[in-house]
Design a protein around this motif. Structure first.
Motif, PDB file in Angstrom:
ATOM      1  N   GLU A 203      42.436  30.236  48.473  1.00  0.00           N
ATOM      2  CA  GLU A 203      43.099  31.421  48.987  1.00  0.00           C
ATOM      3  C   GLU A 203      44.247  31.906  48.109  1.00  0.00           C
ATOM      4  OE1 GLU A 203      40.716  32.423  51.680  1.00  0.00           O
ATOM      5  OE2 GLU A 203      42.669  33.308  51.989  1.00  0.00           O
ATOM      6  N   ASP A 204      44.744  31.013  47.205  1.00  0.00           N
ATOM      7  CA  ASP A 204      45.903  31.400  46.405  1.00  0.00           C
ATOM      8  C   ASP A 204      45.558  32.401  45.313  1.00  0.00           C
ATOM      9  OD1 ASP A 204      47.304  29.648  47.909  1.00  0.00           O
ATOM     10  OD2 ASP A 204      47.149  27.985  46.474  1.00  0.00           O
ATOM     11  N   THR A 205      44.260  32.459  44.989  1.00  0.00           N
ATOM     12  CA  THR A 205      43.886  33.263  43.826  1.00  0.00           C
ATOM     13  C   THR A 205      44.097  34.738  44.118  1.00  0.00           C
ATOM     14  OG1 THR A 205      42.229  31.635  43.379  1.00  0.00           O
ATOM     15  CG2 THR A 205      42.030  33.701  42.203  1.00  0.00           C
ATOM     16  N   LEU A 206      44.963  35.364  43.340  1.00  0.00           N
ATOM     17  CA  LEU A 206      45.218  36.791  43.526  1.00  0.00           C
ATOM     18  C   LEU A 206      44.750  37.599  42.327  1.00  0.00           C
ATOM     19  CD1 LEU A 206      48.820  36.623  44.976  1.00  0.00           C
ATOM     20  CD2 LEU A 206      46.741  37.144  46.233  1.00  0.00           C
ATOM     21  N   LEU A 207      44.316  36.895  41.299  1.00  0.00           N
ATOM     22  CA  LEU A 207      44.070  37.609  40.045  1.00  0.00           C
ATOM     23  C   LEU A 207      42.650  38.108  39.909  1.00  0.00           C
ATOM     24  CD1 LEU A 207      45.982  35.231  37.644  1.00  0.00           C
ATOM     25  CD2 LEU A 207      46.780  37.384  38.620  1.00  0.00           C
ATOM     26  N   GLU A 208      41.683  37.417  40.582  1.00  0.00           N
ATOM     27  CA  GLU A 208      40.295  37.771  40.302  1.00  0.00           C
ATOM     28  C   GLU A 208      39.985  39.213  40.709  1.00  0.00           C
ATOM     29  OE1 GLU A 208      38.042  36.436  38.656  1.00  0.00           O
ATOM     30  OE2 GLU A 208      38.894  34.501  38.295  1.00  0.00           O
ATOM     31  N   GLU A 209      40.055  39.478  42.074  1.00  0.00           N
ATOM     32  CA  GLU A 209      39.731  40.811  42.514  1.00  0.00           C
ATOM     33  C   GLU A 209      40.572  41.176  43.729  1.00  0.00           C
ATOM     34  OE1 GLU A 209      35.292  41.241  40.922  1.00  0.00           O
ATOM     35  OE2 GLU A 209      35.554  40.043  42.686  1.00  0.00           O
ATOM     36  N   PRO A 210      41.780  41.595  43.484  1.00  0.00           N
ATOM     37  CA  PRO A 210      42.706  41.830  44.586  1.00  0.00           C
ATOM     38  C   PRO A 210      42.399  43.074  45.402  1.00  0.00           C
ATOM     39  CG  PRO A 210      43.693  42.462  42.514  1.00  0.00           C
ATOM     40  CD  PRO A 210      42.358  41.874  42.181  1.00  0.00           C
ATOM     41  N   LEU A 211      41.413  43.867  44.971  1.00  0.00           N
ATOM     42  CA  LEU A 211      41.194  45.145  45.641  1.00  0.00           C
ATOM     43  C   LEU A 211      40.635  45.016  47.041  1.00  0.00           C
ATOM     44  CD1 LEU A 211      39.654  47.474  43.002  1.00  0.00           C
ATOM     45  CD2 LEU A 211      41.996  47.111  43.604  1.00  0.00           C
ATOM     46  N   LEU A 212      40.105  43.841  47.353  1.00  0.00           N
ATOM     47  CA  LEU A 212      39.400  43.761  48.617  1.00  0.00           C
ATOM     48  C   LEU A 212      40.314  43.962  49.796  1.00  0.00           C
ATOM     49  CD1 LEU A 212      36.383  42.934  48.316  1.00  0.00           C
ATOM     50  CD2 LEU A 212      36.939  41.130  49.886  1.00  0.00           C
ATOM     51  N   ASN A 213      41.592  43.692  49.595  1.00  0.00           N
ATOM     52  CA  ASN A 213      42.469  43.580  50.742  1.00  0.00           C
ATOM     53  C   ASN A 213      43.355  44.795  50.887  1.00  0.00           C
ATOM     54  OD1 ASN A 213      41.604  40.775  50.874  1.00  0.00           O
ATOM     55  ND2 ASN A 213      42.636  40.725  48.909  1.00  0.00           N
ATOM     56  N   GLY A 214      43.387  45.320  52.110  1.00  0.00           N
ATOM     57  CA  GLY A 214      44.212  46.489  52.356  1.00  0.00           C
ATOM     58  C   GLY A 214      45.519  46.132  52.988  1.00  0.00           C
ATOM     59  N   ASP A 215      45.480  45.504  54.131  1.00  0.00           N
ATOM     60  CA  ASP A 215      46.703  45.185  54.859  1.00  0.00           C
ATOM     61  C   ASP A 215      46.809  43.695  55.018  1.00  0.00           C
ATOM     62  OD1 ASP A 215      47.634  47.766  55.437  1.00  0.00           O
ATOM     63  OD2 ASP A 215      46.008  47.981  56.879  1.00  0.00           O
ATOM     64  N   SER A 216      48.052  43.216  55.175  1.00  0.00           N
ATOM     65  CA  SER A 216      48.210  41.834  55.555  1.00  0.00           C
ATOM     66  C   SER A 216      47.889  41.725  57.024  1.00  0.00           C
ATOM     67  CB  SER A 216      49.642  41.378  55.294  1.00  0.00           C
ATOM     68  OG  SER A 216      50.524  42.215  55.968  1.00  0.00           O
ATOM     69  N   GLY A 217      47.583  40.538  57.446  1.00  0.00           N
ATOM     70  CA  GLY A 217      47.225  40.347  58.840  1.00  0.00           C
ATOM     71  C   GLY A 217      45.777  40.612  59.069  1.00  0.00           C
ATOM     72  N   VAL A 218      45.440  40.887  60.296  1.00  0.00           N
ATOM     73  CA  VAL A 218      44.038  41.065  60.661  1.00  0.00           C
ATOM     74  C   VAL A 218      43.807  42.501  61.072  1.00  0.00           C
ATOM     75  CG1 VAL A 218      42.241  40.324  62.239  1.00  0.00           C
ATOM     76  CG2 VAL A 218      43.875  38.671  61.390  1.00  0.00           C
ATOM     77  N   THR A 234      44.871  49.530  39.451  1.00  0.00           N
ATOM     78  CA  THR A 234      43.411  49.455  39.433  1.00  0.00           C
ATOM     79  C   THR A 234      42.906  48.454  38.385  1.00  0.00           C
ATOM     80  OG1 THR A 234      41.384  50.702  39.010  1.00  0.00           O
ATOM     81  CG2 THR A 234      43.344  51.476  37.906  1.00  0.00           C
ATOM     82  N   PRO A 235      41.922  47.610  38.753  1.00  0.00           N
ATOM     83  CA  PRO A 235      41.358  46.648  37.791  1.00  0.00           C
ATOM     84  C   PRO A 235      40.760  47.335  36.568  1.00  0.00           C
ATOM     85  CG  PRO A 235      40.593  46.169  40.010  1.00  0.00           C
ATOM     86  CD  PRO A 235      41.317  47.473  40.078  1.00  0.00           C
ATOM     87  N   TYR A 236      40.508  48.651  36.680  1.00  0.00           N
ATOM     88  CA  TYR A 236      39.950  49.378  35.535  1.00  0.00           C
ATOM     89  C   TYR A 236      40.865  49.266  34.317  1.00  0.00           C
ATOM     90  CZ  TYR A 236      38.579  53.326  32.617  1.00  0.00           C
ATOM     91  OH  TYR A 236      38.202  54.108  31.554  1.00  0.00           O
ATOM     92  N   SER A 237      42.178  49.186  34.558  1.00  0.00           N
ATOM     93  CA  SER A 237      43.132  49.204  33.447  1.00  0.00           C
ATOM     94  C   SER A 237      42.995  47.980  32.546  1.00  0.00           C
ATOM     95  CB  SER A 237      44.565  49.325  33.956  1.00  0.00           C
ATOM     96  OG  SER A 237      44.845  48.265  34.842  1.00  0.00           O
ATOM     97  N   ASN A 238      42.505  46.845  33.098  1.00  0.00           N
ATOM     98  CA  ASN A 238      42.304  45.672  32.234  1.00  0.00           C
ATOM     99  C   ASN A 238      40.883  45.130  32.335  1.00  0.00           C
ATOM    100  OD1 ASN A 238      42.446  44.605  34.764  1.00  0.00           O
ATOM    101  ND2 ASN A 238      44.450  43.634  34.472  1.00  0.00           N
TER     102      ASN A 238
END
Length: 1503
Positions: A203-218, A234-238
């Motif tokens: 769960e700690d990994t934030l670098l792979e694909e952070p786009l999936l998440n919109g809000d914290s919580g549920v 945007t991941p497009y930049s790198n």
């Protein structure tokens, strides 16, 4: 190799009983058994999991989304899918081969093995997806899968060893077995490595694909990371090369959209190069460098700056476009060779495989280059639109007053929403002009190779087609220009009407103004009709063009004696088909060039408009002078071309810390004097120096949408102590206590849910909080009651601002003695200047003003003792400050003295975030769209026209392929003349089919757009006032402008394009399957995969498209507000902050647009890959069929159509997605076509007599009113009678319910309980127009509309010129109007800006004098005029409305003192109701206290 050699010798020396271990039947049977066992195990696991879930044993984590789809898992899933796909391909290849050559037991077992493998690996894909998409704690791959991969790798190695042994023994065996086993070993090894060593990141990994998440919580049952998508770039930049080519960088966002409804915070930020913050400074500096001579922005300079701001992207896309074009022509070039190969004439052994490889590679290059090309162009388009919008916005902030009058806010909004968008959209078409030339050149080269000199005829025909563009281009450009002009006029009128909807409803004019909008739309529709039918003709011309070119070419071949062989004919047809696309797109390109040219001309003309004079004010450094303001020999004019100046010979010197009062009659130039100090008024001559920062409070309050706190802070940092001090001084504390959200309450557009007094006090608080050196007040006390006015003057001017420089315009004479300097103005000149006592006897102008005031005061009973008013009363805040006109009031019970709201209902802001539909666009929206015009009767005819066209096109091509010989030595089945004549007949028939289809489609689209417009606008104009209070006009304008444009110009083509491309795809499948029906089998899984991808993609794309629509409104809203408050913004020197806000809003709009583009290309890339594989498989199948089985010409025809397969297949899905994205405009318009309307305008069965009301008696019984079901009561049970023919004054502190009572009388708001009866008629039982047309009102905010004096006084055109002049003379405006050149036809600019506030109020008086109603309401009608003018208005009303019922709400006590009755309201209840004389006799009465307080204030110098 030693290992394999030893293994070989061992096997060869084994006992015969072990020979079966090397037999294919054993290997495939064993493999099939193991895969079948795996399938059963997976089935059992699935059943167990379902049972657990049903019993509630499953952990909630099972249904939670993982933070990302991790890298190893994605690769593994892809690998398993490839294994499954590989096995189905082997299965089909073997099936087709053995189907021709006979079956055996071995072959059946092998085929079964492939089928079971396909199913088993497909099941593994599903199992993997389920495990890792829905399990929150998964760290490793499941044990079952790891075990299985070990088995699979072992079996694959064994089979490969057997293959090598058999191969070395020189035994014949199928080559595909070796390929299959090598493939199995490689994939098995990869899966084993991943299974053993690969661990899923936690769960700690934030670098792979952070786009999936919109809000914290549920949210929606989906667990999300604590990091929002909007916090990441945007991941497009790198993104790496592979991710960029395949658009994998957008995958996580699409995956997120599959799990939850996307919101803006889920969408990542743009890269700095795409963000307006990064792009705009470069663009602006380029544009400024091109305009170094200062001649103004021309379209050429604008284009040049736009090009060089995105030149890298443009050149890169040009390269991709070039590669794509060349790759497209590889197919037509090779078709002749392919047909010859099928006919048996082969150059070398592996020629077939080489041809298939060439076809496949060209398709890959075509796909990759097209995807990058389209995406990069959209990226550049988004950036160009954003920089243009920012330029237009910045220009709007600096426009001079004269320039602003020539371009109203409605027009400027069109520059942003339509013109800038069109320039951005043009990027799609940017390369089309030179690509047409390149494609024509390549086509001619291929045709020359096949048909020789007949190519000259092709060239001539193509040139003729190109020349046909010229008249069409001119017509389209002309119609587009006129269309935009008429749209501007409509939007300008719509914008003004929406701003003033309250007054229209009070006067009962809304349907008249609706007919005005409909009239403007009719003019627009005239140009729209011409445009769409000209476009239909263009479509017809260009659809017939390929047939015309091919008939000309084949006719030339017949005349020149060039033999037409089927291979060459098919190559030519394929070439024409590819050439058809750019030629068919040419009308769109030409139309777009024309539209873009018009838009660039309009934008550059706007950017060339005059700005405010930069040298009007000479700003001195803070603290450098004792003088705060100095004007020497100043002459200023709003219109520099006019011979008379607005302000003449102004000489003024104001020192720091002075209080300067400005007074004078209506139209004397008081507000203009403040404007000149602000630098808003153009200077003719003289000097104006200003030392220090300034703050300005306008006469008409300008309030931004947003929280009250934001309005007061106005960009400053919160200082709680200063903030509280300001609230106290402005008497806002009690207002905020009453509100559920306090100072966090969201104010509606233009402060719609605040009373006039509250808006003014918020505005004063904003100025105070800025802590400026110089304060300019433009009559801010007129909108508040006497008590609040005293409080403000004492606490603000004499308190907080005691040491500041203050210049205040006022009509209240009682505020003049406190000034250090009084300026008396008349006709634009300062006629008197000095202290109160000094100038009192030195001139007549000031004497007149003071005399009028004393005359008004003399009406007050001299017996009233003012001395009993306690200090407490003077200093306390408003007793019952609430949100009148809207909306929240103190709703305490009778015994509730706490002043708190007794509100048990749900709490909610009046202005909510813009609603947007969620989930799939309902079928009802599509159905409504296609059945609106003629009940959908044209739809079958349109589909029939397209189907006939497709059949005739296929028929003509089939005829040419069948009737042409394969080679020279074959006798043709028909003669050359017959060949050409039949082809010509089929071509002409197909052309007329397309003409009918184009005309019918445009007719249906035009009619639908017309009906949608009328229905939506009727619903908006019939909506209750509460809708306009809670709906910012930007949302309505968005639908009337952008969404209406989409329905006018785009959606019919989108819906039609989907149907036409589907028919085209079915035609291609039919042709290809007709050659060999087995090809149809491959279409089933491919089309299934395409549909799955489309379904997977569409949920995200749909929400992104909706976000684009929702994010567009705040940009328009902010711009509209900025234009209205530009003077205030400039006076506070806040231009930079507002420019930054605009940039942020633009980036928020660009973010979803950017991701819409990326997501579209993500989908198209995958569809292109699938169709390219399908095409390659079809070719592979064709070369595998033994010679002579199929007709080479017909097989070549299938290949010709197959070349288009990827484009058409992608176009079908693209059209589905694009249609759903565009249909959202229809959905948004339908939302506003179903607004609950006000009660009926006229109830035929219950119409009052023509003479009603004859007495004018108003009975109010138990009246209770609230503004919304969730809000407290504002009026809490009023019962009283207003006698007919008498004058009744209605008084009370701010927010006591005065304006609400008037709104209830006009049924702007319906009673919750109780009733109002006028002359025996319950007003709720008759139609609204019957009621409102019989009542008259002079509203609190004087309103004038753009047009003429005549149209403002008599919009319904009911009166003669003589009657209008008579009314003007009665309201003292006759002489002023006669001075003007146009007299009654004198122009009135937008909002009546070229008339003073007092003059506007007099025009409102003129309206009621014309109408002569029996009941007249004055809602603080004299707040904006001086005392003398007020007396004049009162005298006029007494004279002409002596026998009428007059209800007066007034802050000036003198306005109600001579009333017959006075009603005093407090917190929505009647506190006192009697004659003024009786109320004044009782000195403890609230009314007596109000009068005494007014007297104290009037006699006080506030020193």
């Amino acid at each position: 190799m030693k290992l394999f050699a030893s293994k070989s010798s061992f096997l060869m020396s084994s006992a015969a009983s072990f020979d079966f271990l090397m037999k294919p039947i054993f290997l495939h049977g064993f493999s099939a058994s193991l895969h079948l066992l795996l399938l059963l195990l997976l089935l059992v696991l699935w059943v167990v999991n379902r049972v657990k879930e049903a019993g509630g044993e499953g952990s909630k984590e099972t249904f939670r989304q993982r933070k990302a789809l991790w890298y190893n898992y994605k690769l593994t899933l892809a690998c398993c899918f490839v294994v499954s796909a590989f096995n189905i391909v082997l299965c089909l290849l073997n099936y087709f081969y053995w189907y021709r050559n006979g079956w055996s037991g071995d072959k059946l077992v092998t085929l079964s093995d492939y089928v079971i493998k396909t199913l088993a690996w497909g099941a593994i894909c599903v199992y993997l997806h389920y495990q890792f998409s829905y399990s929150g704690e998964q760290k490793k791959f499941p044990f079952l899968l790891r075990t299985w991969w070990g088995f699979y790798f072992s079996i694959s190695c064994y089979c490969l060893v057997v293959d090598i042994v058999v191969y070395k023994s020189h035994t014949s065996f199928p080559k595909q077995s070796l390929v299959s086993d090598i493939f199995s070993v490689v994939t098995g090894l990869f899966l084993c490595i991943v299974g053993v060593f690969g661990r899923i990141e936690g769960e700690d990994t934030l670098l792979e694909e952070p786009l999936l998440n919109g809000d914290s919580g549920v949210s929606n049952g989906v667990e999300l990371s604590s990091k929002k998508g909007s916090d990441t770039v945007t991941p497009y930049s790198n993104a790496g090369l592979f991710s960029s080519l395949t658009f994998s960088w957008v995958g996580p966002l699409i995956a997120a959209g599959n799990k939850k409804t996307l919101d803006l915070e889920d969408v990542p930020q743009l890269d700095s190069s795409d963000s307006i913050v990064g792009a705009f400074p470069k663009f602006r500096s380029r544009l400024e460098s091109y305009d170094s001579e200062g001649s103004g922005v021309t379209p050429f300079k604008l284009v040049k700056a736009l090009f060089f701001s995105a030149w890298k992207d443009i050149l890169l896309t040009a390269l991709f476009a070039f590669m794509n074009t060349v790759a497209m022509y590889v197919g037509p070039y090779l078709i002749d060779t392919f047909v010859q190969y099928l006919d048996g004439r082969r150059e070398f052994k592996s020629e077939g495989y080489l041809l298939v490889t060439a076809f496949f590679v060209s398709k890959l290059v075509e796909c990759l280059s097209a995807r990058r090309w389209f995406f990069k162009l959209q990226q550049a388009g988004i950036k160009m639109r954003a920089v243009l919008v920012t330029m237009i916005y910045n220009k709007g902030l600096t426009l001079s007053c004269q320039s602003k009058q020539s371009h109203t806010s409605g027009e400027i909004i069109n520059f942003m929403t339509v013109d800038a968008q069109r320039v951005g959209d043009f990027c799609w078409y940017m390369h089309d002009p030179w690509m047409v030339v390149l494609q024509a050149a390549l086509a001619l080269l291929i045709l020359y190779k096949n048909l020789g000199l007949a190519t000259l005829a092709t060239f001539g025909a193509t040139v003729l087609v190109m020349l046909a563009n010229i008249p069409l281009t001119r017509l389209l450009e002309k119609f587009q220009d006129k269309l935009m002009e008429s749209k501007d006029k409509r939007m300008k009128a719509t914008s003004e009407i929406l701003r003033n909807m309250r007054i229209l409803k009070l006067q009962g004019w809304e349907m008249k103004f609706l007919s005005k909008i409909v009239g403007l739309r009719n003019a627009e529709e005239g140009w729209l009709k011409r445009f769409v039918y000209t476009n239909a003709m263009a479509i017809f011309v260009f659809w017939i063009a390929p047939s015309f070119v091919s008939v000309t070419t084949f006719g030339a071949c017949m005349i020149l004696g060039i033999p037409l062989e089927s291979g060459k004919v098919l190559s030519a047809l394929a070439t024409f088909r590819i050439l058809q696309q750019p030629i068919n797109d040419l009308p769109d390109t030409i139309s777009m060039i024309a539209q873009t040219k018009v838009s660039l001309d309009r934008i550059s003309a706007f950017l060339r408009l005059d700005d405010l004079q930069p040298d009007v004010v000479e700003k001195l450094q803070r603290g450098s002078s004792d003088t705060a303001i100095e004007i020497v020999d100043g002459n200023f004019s709003w219109d520099l071309s006019s011979s008379t100046a607005t302000l003449k010979d102004i000489n003024l010197k104001v020192f720091h810390g002075m209080r300067v009062a400005v007074c004078g009659t209506v139209g004397s130039g008081k507000s203009s004097l403040l404007s000149c100090i602000l630098g808003e008024l153009p200077k003719i001559s003289g000097t104006l120096k200003l030392c220090g920062t300034k703050a300005y409070v306008a006469q008409s309050p300008w309030i931004q949408s947003g929280m009250i706190q934001e309005n007061i802070l106005f960009g400053e940092v919160m200082d709680k102590e200063r903030y509280d001090r300001v609230l106290e001084a402005c008497a806002l504390k009690k207002d905020l206590e009453i509100l559920s959200f306090g100072d966090q309450t969201v104010i509606g557009e233009r402060g719609i849910n605040l009373s006039g007094g509250q808006k003014q006090r918020v505005q004063i608080a904003r100025a105070l909080y800025q802590d400026a050196d110089i304060y300019l007040f433009d009559d801010p006390f007129s909108a508040v009651d006497a008590h609040t006015g005293s409080h403000l003057f004492k606490e603000v001017l004499l308190g907080i601002l005691n040491s500041k420089t203050v210049i205040y315009v006022t009509h209240q004479v009682e505020f003049l003695p406190a000034a250090d300097l009084i300026l008396v103005m008349k006709d634009g000149k300062i006629t008197q200047a000095g202290k109160y006592n000094d100038i009192l006897n030195s001139g007549t102008d000031f004497m007149e003003l003071v005399g009028a005031h004393k005359k008004a005061l003399s009406a007050i009973d001299t017996t009233v003792d003012a001395g009993f008013v306690s200090e407490k009363l003077i200093s306390e805040g408003d007793d019952a400050v609430g949100f009148a006109n809207g909306k929240v009031q103190n709703d305490g019970n009778h015994g509730n003295d706490s002043g708190k709201v007794d509100d048990n209902g749900p709490k909610g802001q009046l202005v909510q975030d813009e609603e947007r539909e969620k989930g799939k666009v309902g079928f009802s929206v599509y159905w409504k769209y296609i059945t609106t015009a003629y009940g959908g009767a044209l739809v079958p005819l349109i589909l029939l026209g397209q189907t006939l066209f497709q059949i005739l096109q296929i028929g003509s091509n089939y005829w040419m392929a069948w009737a042409s010989p394969v080679s020279e030595d074959v006798t043709p089945p028909v003669g050359s003349l017959t060949l050409i004549m039949v082809y010509l007949a089929l071509a002409i028939a197909s052309a007329f089919s397309i003409l009918a289809r184009a005309m019918l489609l445009n007719t249906a689209g035009y009619k639908t757009a017309t009906l949608f417009f009328k229905k939506m606008h009727l619903c908006i104009f019939r909506a209750p006032m509460s809708f306009f209070d809670s709906t910012p006009s930007g949302r309505i304008l968005n639908r009337a402008s952008t969404d209406q444009s989409a329905v006018d110009m785009q959606i019919s083509y989108q819906v039609g394009g989907f149907a036409f491309s589907t028919i085209q795809l079915l035609g291609i499948i039919a042709v290809m399957s007709q050659v060999a029906w087995q090809i149809f089998i491959i279409f089933i899984p491919v089309i299934s995969a395409c549909i799955w991808y489309q379904q997977y993609y569409i949920s995200s794309a749909r929400e992104l498209a909706r976000l684009v629509g929702v994010c567009r409104a705040p940009v328009i809203q902010n711009f509209s507000e900025t234009l209205m408050g530009a003077t205030t913004i400039r006076s506070f020197d806040q231009e930079l902050r507002f420019q930054e806000i605009n940039m942020k809003l633009n980036d928020a709009y660009s973010r979803p647009k950017f991701n819409v583009a990326g997501a579209m290309e993500w989908l198209c890339f995958r569809l292109d890959m699938l169709s390219s594989i399908t095409f390659a498989f079809s070719l592979f199948f064709l070369i595998s069929i033994p010679e002579g089985i199929i007709n080479p010409a017909i097989a070549g025809l299938a290949v010709t159509y197959g070349l288009n397969l990827n484009a058409v297949q992608a176009r079908v899905v693209w059209n589905i997605c694009n249609m759903e994205n565009k249909i959202i405009s229809v959905e948004r318009m339908l939302q506003y076509s179903n607004i609950p309307s006000e009660p009926a305008l006229v109830i035929e069965t219950n119409r009052p007599d023509a003479s009603w009301p004859c007495l004018g008696e108003v009975d109010i019984l138990h009246l209770k009113v609230r503004y919304a079901p969730h809000m407290p009561l504002v009026l809490r049970g009023l019962t009283c009678t207003f006698p007919g023919g008498l004058r009744t004054g209605i008084v009370g502190r701010t927010g006591s319910g005065k304006s609400t009572l008037i709104q209830a009388l006009f049924r702007i708001v319906e009673p919750t309980e109780g009733q109002i009866i006028i002359d025996g008629v319950n007003i709720s039982s008759i139609g609204l127009h019957d009621l409102r047309s019989r009542l008259s009102i002079i509203p609190q905010d004087p309103t004038m509309f753009e047009g003429t004096i005549r149209s403002n006084l008599d919009p319904l055109e009911e009166y003669t010129d003589e009657q209008i002049w008579e009314a003007l003379d009665k309201c003292q405006l006759g002489d002023e109007v006669r001075k003007k050149e146009g007299r009654l036809d004198s122009t009135v600019s937008e909002n009546g800006d070229n008339w003073s506030m007092g003059q506007r109020q007099l025009v409102c008086l003129g309206r009621v004098l014309l109408k002569k109603s029996k009941i007249l309401v004055l809602d603080e009608a004299t707040a904006s005029v001086d005392t003398a003018t007020d007396n004049l208005i009162q005298t006029t009303l007494k004279e002409h409305f002596s026998d009428c019922t007059v209800l007066t709400i007034a802050h000036r006590i003198t306005s109600v003192l001579d009333s017959d009755m006075v009603l005093l309201l407090n917190q929505g209840l009647i506190e006192e109701y009697d004659s003024p004389a009786r109320l004044l006799e009782n000195k403890s009465s609230s009314f007596a206290q109000l009068v005494a307080e007014y007297t104290v204030r009037s006699n006080s110098s506030f020193d």
